[in-house]
Scaffold this motif. Sequence first.
Motif, PDB file in Angstrom:
ATOM      1  N   UNK A   1      19.854   3.756  14.617  1.00  0.00           N
ATOM      2  CA  UNK A   1      21.758   3.584  13.944  1.00  0.00           C
ATOM      3  C   UNK A   1      21.986   4.867  13.429  1.00  0.00           C
ATOM      4  N   UNK A   2      23.033   5.489  13.534  1.00  0.00           N
ATOM      5  CA  UNK A   2      23.988   6.544  13.462  1.00  0.00           C
ATOM      6  C   UNK A   2      24.714   6.509  12.562  1.00  0.00           C
ATOM      7  N   UNK A   3      25.421   7.064  11.940  1.00  0.00           N
ATOM      8  CA  UNK A   3      26.991   6.988  10.905  1.00  0.00           C
ATOM      9  C   UNK A   3      27.490   7.872  11.726  1.00  0.00           C
ATOM     10  N   UNK A   4      29.033   7.702  11.786  1.00  0.00           N
ATOM     11  CA  UNK A   4      30.172   8.044  12.295  1.00  0.00           C
ATOM     12  C   UNK A   4      30.045   9.612  12.979  1.00  0.00           C
ATOM     13  N   UNK A   5      29.497  10.264  11.814  1.00  0.00           N
ATOM     14  CA  UNK A   5      29.211  11.959  12.079  1.00  0.00           C
ATOM     15  C   UNK A   5      27.903  12.105  12.468  1.00  0.00           C
ATOM     16  N   UNK A   6      26.977  11.434  13.024  1.00  0.00           N
ATOM     17  CA  UNK A   6      26.215  11.214  14.063  1.00  0.00           C
ATOM     18  C   UNK A   6      24.751  11.280  13.449  1.00  0.00           C
ATOM     19  N   UNK A   7      24.979  11.390  11.661  1.00  0.00           N
ATOM     20  CA  UNK A   7      23.453  11.809  10.567  1.00  0.00           C
ATOM     21  C   UNK A   7      23.122  10.380  10.731  1.00  0.00           C
ATOM     22  N   UNK A   8      21.946  10.140  10.593  1.00  0.00           N
ATOM     23  CA  UNK A   8      21.338   8.804  10.955  1.00  0.00           C
ATOM     24  C   UNK A   8      21.528   8.021   9.288  1.00  0.00           C
ATOM     25  N   UNK A   9      21.355   6.727   9.757  1.00  0.00           N
ATOM     26  CA  UNK A   9      22.251   5.609   8.640  1.00  0.00           C
ATOM     27  C   UNK A   9      20.632   4.941   8.165  1.00  0.00           C
ATOM     28  N   UNK A  10      20.201   5.149   6.905  1.00  0.00           N
ATOM     29  CA  UNK A  10      18.189   4.539   6.631  1.00  0.00           C
ATOM     30  C   UNK A  10      18.929   3.476   5.540  1.00  0.00           C
ATOM     31  N   UNK A  11      17.744   3.145   5.595  1.00  0.00           N
ATOM     32  CA  UNK A  11      17.501   2.382   5.061  1.00  0.00           C
ATOM     33  C   UNK A  11      16.483   1.926   3.746  1.00  0.00           C
ATOM     34  N   UNK A  12      15.516   1.459   3.071  1.00  0.00           N
ATOM     35  CA  UNK A  12      14.733   1.178   2.466  1.00  0.00           C
ATOM     36  C   UNK A  12      13.619  -0.603   4.000  1.00  0.00           C
ATOM     37  N   UNK A  13      12.720   0.266   3.999  1.00  0.00           N
ATOM     38  CA  UNK A  13      11.612  -0.631   4.943  1.00  0.00           C
ATOM     39  C   UNK A  13      10.868  -1.922   4.363  1.00  0.00           C
ATOM     40  N   UNK A  14      10.538  -2.931   4.491  1.00  0.00           N
ATOM     41  CA  UNK A  14       9.002  -2.950   4.152  1.00  0.00           C
ATOM     42  C   UNK A  14       7.445  -3.123   5.258  1.00  0.00           C
ATOM     43  N   UNK A  15       6.849  -3.701   4.535  1.00  0.00           N
ATOM     44  CA  UNK A  15       5.798  -3.505   5.418  1.00  0.00           C
ATOM     45  C   UNK A  15       6.018  -4.397   6.162  1.00  0.00           C
ATOM     46  N   UNK A  16       4.955  -4.130   7.393  1.00  0.00           N
ATOM     47  CA  UNK A  16       4.763  -4.689   8.777  1.00  0.00           C
ATOM     48  C   UNK A  16       4.088  -5.867   8.496  1.00  0.00           C
ATOM     49  N   UNK A  17       3.086  -6.201   7.766  1.00  0.00           N
ATOM     50  CA  UNK A  17       2.263  -6.975   6.948  1.00  0.00           C
ATOM     51  C   UNK A  17       2.384  -7.587   5.807  1.00  0.00           C
ATOM     52  N   UNK A  18       3.446  -9.271   5.719  1.00  0.00           N
ATOM     53  CA  UNK A  18       3.187 -10.018   4.621  1.00  0.00           C
ATOM     54  C   UNK A  18       2.134 -10.866   4.739  1.00  0.00           C
ATOM     55  N   UNK A  19       1.584 -11.273   3.713  1.00  0.00           N
ATOM     56  CA  UNK A  19       0.642 -11.936   3.398  1.00  0.00           C
ATOM     57  C   UNK A  19      -0.309 -11.811   2.425  1.00  0.00           C
ATOM     58  N   UNK A  20      -1.483 -13.258   2.280  1.00  0.00           N
ATOM     59  CA  UNK A  20      -2.698 -12.767   1.420  1.00  0.00           C
ATOM     60  C   UNK A  20      -4.083 -12.950   1.965  1.00  0.00           C
ATOM     61  N   UNK A  21      -4.716 -12.462   1.738  1.00  0.00           N
ATOM     62  CA  UNK A  21      -6.547 -11.518   2.242  1.00  0.00           C
ATOM     63  C   UNK A  21      -6.511 -13.789   1.862  1.00  0.00           C
ATOM     64  N   UNK A  22      -6.720 -14.449   1.060  1.00  0.00           N
ATOM     65  CA  UNK A  22      -6.679 -15.882   0.678  1.00  0.00           C
ATOM     66  C   UNK A  22      -6.582 -16.952   1.972  1.00  0.00           C
ATOM     67  N   UNK A  23      -5.899 -16.328   2.645  1.00  0.00           N
ATOM     68  CA  UNK A  23      -4.910 -17.399   3.467  1.00  0.00           C
ATOM     69  C   UNK A  23      -5.419 -16.693   4.653  1.00  0.00           C
ATOM     70  N   UNK A  24      -5.393 -16.051   4.825  1.00  0.00           N
ATOM     71  CA  UNK A  24      -6.356 -14.083   6.334  1.00  0.00           C
ATOM     72  C   UNK A  24      -7.635 -15.348   6.630  1.00  0.00           C
ATOM     73  N   UNK A  25      -8.697 -15.652   5.381  1.00  0.00           N
ATOM     74  CA  UNK A  25     -10.086 -15.532   4.884  1.00  0.00           C
ATOM     75  C   UNK A  25     -10.024 -16.986   5.684  1.00  0.00           C
ATOM     76  N   UNK A  26      -9.016 -17.917   5.087  1.00  0.00           N
ATOM     77  CA  UNK A  26      -9.653 -19.620   4.934  1.00  0.00           C
ATOM     78  C   UNK A  26      -8.492 -19.949   6.949  1.00  0.00           C
ATOM     79  N   UNK A  27      -8.221 -18.849   7.453  1.00  0.00           N
ATOM     80  CA  UNK A  27      -7.149 -20.116   7.788  1.00  0.00           C
ATOM     81  C   UNK A  27      -7.236 -18.298   9.047  1.00  0.00           C
TER      82      UNK A  27
END
Length: 207
Positions: free
Chosen positions: A144-170
Motif C-alpha cells: 500500500x502507498x500514500x497519495x504522494x507515492x511513498x510507502x504506507x508503513x505499519x508495525x508488523x507482528x510475528x509470523x508465529x504466535x504460539x507457546x512451546x508447551x502447546x507445540x510440545x503437547x499437540x
Amino acid sequence: MRPYPPEDLATFSEIEMADRFMPAPEVLDWLRDTFLDEGSELFNVDHQHLRDAKLGVLWTNCDNSRAMRSVIGQAELMPPMAMGKWQRARAIQQVEEWFGDMPDFLITFSAPAAHGMDDASFCALVEHELYHCAQKMDQYGMPKFKEDGTPSFAIRGHDVEEFVGVVARYGAIDPGVAAMVSVANHKPLIGAASIAGACGTCLRTAA
C-alpha cells in the motif's frame, strides 16, 4: 565492522535519573549497508521497502522488562500517537531534535545487551526489529502507498504466535508454526544466533 555502543552506555544505570538515550547514526549506516544494500552478502529482500524509509536509531542504558522478560530492542511507528496532546508534542520535539526530522520508524537497542552479544546475535536482533518495520498491504494483498507515492508503513507482528508447551503437547497444528518448525530443522542461512532478551515491540503488541 559491526557497531558497538559507547562505553558509557555499556552497563545498565543503577539510578533512574541516569537512564540515557543516544542517537546511533553509526548503527543506521551499518544496517543500511548490511541488510538494505543489494551488494551486501547479508542483503535481505524482505526489507527492501525500507531502502528509502526514514529510520531513527537509538542506544539506551535504561533497564526495561515487560511480562517477566527483558526488553533489548523495540521498533515504533512514528510520529508517536498513544499519548496526550502535550505528551505527544513533547515527544515529537525530542525525536526531531535527535534526528533533525521525524523518522518513519524509531528503533531502540539496549546498549548493555548489545555490548555482550556475538555478531550473529546482534545481526539477528537488528533484523528482528527491521521485520517489525513493515509496509501496509491493501485488500488485495499488494503493498500500500500514500497519495504522494511513498510507502504506507505499519508495525508488523510475528509470523508465529504460539507457546512451546502447546507445540510440545499437540504438535505444530497452526500452518505458521509448522512452517517455522520446518525452517528450524534446516541449517541457518547466516549462522547461529541466541538472543537471551526480548523485543519491546512484540511484548507491547502481544495481549
